[in-house]
Design an enzyme around this catalytic site. Structure first.
Site, mmCIF file in Angstrom:
data_model
loop_
_atom_site.group_PDB
_atom_site.id
_atom_site.type_symbol
_atom_site.label_atom_id
_atom_site.label_comp_id
_atom_site.label_asym_id
_atom_site.label_seq_id
_atom_site.Cartn_x
_atom_site.Cartn_y
_atom_site.Cartn_z
ATOM 1 N N LYS A 222 8.660 27.334 -53.740
ATOM 2 C CA LYS A 222 8.310 26.098 -53.031
ATOM 3 C C LYS A 222 7.621 25.124 -53.985
ATOM 4 C CE LYS A 222 5.621 24.418 -49.052
ATOM 5 N NZ LYS A 222 4.635 23.561 -49.761
ATOM 6 N N HIS A 246 4.453 18.973 -51.606
ATOM 7 C CA HIS A 246 3.224 19.406 -50.923
ATOM 8 C C HIS A 246 2.712 18.328 -49.969
ATOM 9 C CE1 HIS A 246 0.552 22.990 -51.551
ATOM 10 N NE2 HIS A 246 -0.211 22.300 -50.726
ATOM 11 N N ARG A 249 0.134 15.845 -51.234
ATOM 12 C CA ARG A 249 -1.267 16.266 -51.320
ATOM 13 C C ARG A 249 -1.647 16.793 -52.705
ATOM 14 N NH1 ARG A 249 -3.777 17.342 -46.488
ATOM 15 N NH2 ARG A 249 -4.752 19.302 -47.151
ATOM 16 N N ASP A 277 10.979 20.125 -47.392
ATOM 17 C CA ASP A 277 9.914 19.665 -46.502
ATOM 18 C C ASP A 277 9.354 18.354 -47.026
ATOM 19 O OD1 ASP A 277 7.735 19.994 -48.306
ATOM 20 O OD2 ASP A 277 7.176 21.928 -47.499
ATOM 21 N N GLY A 279 8.146 14.474 -44.941
ATOM 22 C CA GLY A 279 8.599 13.186 -44.440
ATOM 23 C C GLY A 279 9.524 13.213 -43.251
ATOM 24 N N GLY A 300 5.624 20.129 -41.482
ATOM 25 C CA GLY A 300 4.228 20.415 -41.743
ATOM 26 C C GLY A 300 3.291 19.731 -40.771
#
Length: 351
Positions: A222, A246, A249, A277, A279, A300
């Site tokens: 990931k 992430h 972040r 992942d 958006g 998320g």
């Protein structure tokens, strides 16, 4: 107020949460440019629908690592769900099980792995690992995960150090958090997040063979954003990649996840599965990600919004809304199955 889309849940969740918790969930690194661009980048992609196709039956089912899921919409690893709902990850796991999709449990879960499994014994679970400098601790945790029936190991690559998250620094939120699964599963042994030994800063490609030697689980990497790293992932015989920054972040001003997806997919040449992942907020976003080569997407922040609003039922509603939107997007572009979604459905806007 009726909550009919994911942004409705975002607005309602903000009203339920303390400022420090809102900041923890919503915050990005530095100026949050990447966090915002993750969403904006999807809007730079336009759809090319096909008509006069029989879409009276649309099937959203697909598979990941050989396991069937009800839709290509799964739950990304995020930490400390008890910040937003009392039983935290247990509610999240129950919602994922009910929806028939995969939930990636975080190393930084606020509930123990055992409690999560008890809450949703039939759910499809993967485990996300932040690699600790203590190899024995990593080994014990991985063996524990495997014995509990988790189906894949997701190793996060993009966190050799923590990103510069200004809100969290101001709020000193870490002092109120504990890590349940980095110690013995016995109650009372959780340690404060701010006292945790740092995540390994020395992890490198050659270390992957050690992980492969201690587990039979498929290994998913990931945090990959480039073709160079995607090619190395294939070379090192992992089973999948999650294209991710992430949630903006970690390192600010990197590519939006959807912008990085195309080169990663091209680099792996179909040899391993690629997921995304970052958006995703609408069914159209899911469709665009799949059209560009993602096998499924992982959510998320929207999961935490649902959890903050209504607990397990809120997470179910978020998943149902997005799945229904995706079903509609498939029908309106002439796709009767996930297998019919392809690159011809999208083009990048010049705007």
């Amino acid at each position: 107020m009726s909550l009919v889309c994911l942004t409705d849940f975002q607005a309602h969740a903000r009203e339920q949460l303390s400022k420090s918790t809102r900041d923890f969930i919503e915050g990005g690194a530095d100026d949050s440019i990447t966090r915002d661009d993750n969403i904006a980048a999807f809007k730079r992609i336009r759809l090319r629908p096909r008509y006069l196709r029989d879409v009276s039956e649309v099937d959203t089912r697909t598979t990941i690592q050989g396991e069937e899921i009800s839709a290509p919409i799964c739950i990304a690893p995020t930490g400390f769900h008890c910040l937003v709902w009392p039983d935290g990850e247990m509610s999240t796991a129950r919602a994922a099980q009910a929806a028939g999709i995969c939930y990636i449990t975080s190393t930084f879960a606020s509930c123990s792995l055992e409690d999560i499994v008890i809450a949703a014994p039939e759910g499809l679970r993967w485990f996300q690992l932040y690699v600790h400098p203590d190899l024995q601790l990593n080994k014990q945790l991985i063996q524990r995960v495997e014995s509990l029936g988790f189906k894949a190991l997701v190793i996060t690559l993009d966190t050799p150090v923590c990103g510069n998250r200004r809100h969290d620094i101001r709020n000193q939120l870490r002092r109120n958090l504990t890590l349940t699964d980095l110690q013995s599963p016995k109650k009372g042994n959780a340690i404060p997040y701010f006292q945790m030994t740092p995540i390994s800063t020395s992890l490198c490609w050659n270390d992957l063979s050690w992980f492969q030697s201690i587990t039979r689980l498929p290994i998913i990497l990931k945090g990959i954003l480039t073709k160079e790293d995607a090619e190395l992932a294939v070379k090192h015989n992992v089973q999948g990649i999650i294209v991710s920054n992430h949630g903006g972040r970690q390192l600010d001003e990197v590519l939006a996840s959807i912008d990085a997806l195309t080169e990663v997919v091209a680099a792996v040449k179909g040899k391993i599965e690629v997921y995304l992942d970052g958006g995703v907020r609408t069914g159209n976003d899911v469709l665009k990600a799949l059209a560009l080569g993602a096998k499924c997407i992982f959510l998320g922040r929207p999961i935490l919004w649902g959890l903050a609003c209504k607990g397990e039922h809120g997470v179910k509603e978020v998943l149902n809304i997005l799945t229904n939107e995706f079903h509609t997007s498939m029908a309106l572009t002439g796709c009767r199955s996930v297998a019919e979604i392809n690159r011809n459905l999208v083009q990048f806007s010049r705007l």
